[in-house]
Design an enzyme around this catalytic site. Structure first.
Site, PDB file in Angstrom:
ATOM      1  NE  ARG A  68      -2.518  -1.314   3.277  1.00  0.00           N
ATOM      2  CZ  ARG A  68      -2.911  -2.333   3.960  1.00  0.00           C
ATOM      3  NH1 ARG A  68      -3.512  -3.386   3.715  1.00  0.00           N
ATOM      4  NH2 ARG A  68      -2.459  -2.477   5.211  1.00  0.00           N
ATOM      5  CD  GLU A 105       0.548  -3.945  13.709  1.00  0.00           C
ATOM      6  OE1 GLU A 105      -0.102  -3.029  13.372  1.00  0.00           O
ATOM      7  OE2 GLU A 105       1.530  -4.336  13.115  1.00  0.00           O
TER       8      GLU A 105
END
Length: 181
Positions: A68, A105
């Site tokens: 992205r 994460e």
């Protein structure tokens, strides 16, 4: 900054609860990418910010763990009339590279940059779609520091404020277009 332009971008960010795992609210930019008017508005807003903030930028660096950063960074670099430098997953770039391991994460990852991507002292803005915990952005900045680039700013579309990722950037200037708790 025009509230109307910012609202046009914000309205194209779609929330997905419980993705990629229960308890996570994912902010999806796919509707923003497929709407040419909203996407152009996004790039306009980012271009306006960079031009107003920095009189000289050599490269936009796209943090491209999942691509992205490419989608935002390349049209921004084109608009600014400067080059684009990718930071990718390990093993995706040819030639000599610098690499770094870091925590995500949801696990661990490795990023790399071509060793000759920037020259010492060149001015860069690091761009990605989202800042969550800040691990990927910090890793990209560490790679650029190894190459002795001057990091002017880290720039994202979306910042998840509650995760405090900008604190991990160790005083590197940071700007987010949209913030969510």
């Amino acid at each position: 900054m025009s509230d109307e332009r910012l609202r046009a971008v914000r309205d194209r960010v779609r929330p997905f609860p419980d993705f990629p795992e229960p308890g996570v609210l994912f902010r999806d930019i796919s509707p923003l990418l497929k709407d040419p008017v909203a996407f152009r508005t996004l790039i306009d807003l980012l271009e306006d910010h960079v031009r107003a903030s920095f009189p000289k930028v050599d490269f936009i660096v796209g943090e491209c763990l999942d691509s992205r950063g490419f989608l935002i960074g390349t049209p921004l670099a084109q608009r600014l009339g400067i080059g684009f430098v990718p930071v990718r997953k390990k093993g995706k770039l040819p030639g000599a590279t610098e690499s770094i391991s870091y925590s995500l994460e949801y696990g661990k990852a490795e990023l790399e940059i071509q060793s000759d991507a920037v020259e010492p002292g060149q001015k860069v803005v690091v761009v990605d779609d989202l800042l969550a915990t800040g691990g990927t952005m910090r890793a990209a900045c560490e790679l650029l520091k190894r190459l002795k680039a001057e990091i002017l700013e880290c720039l994202v579309i979306i910042e998840l404020k509650a995760l405090k990722g900008s604190e991990k950037l160790n005083s590197i200037p940071f700007y987010s277009l949209l913030q969510y708790d």
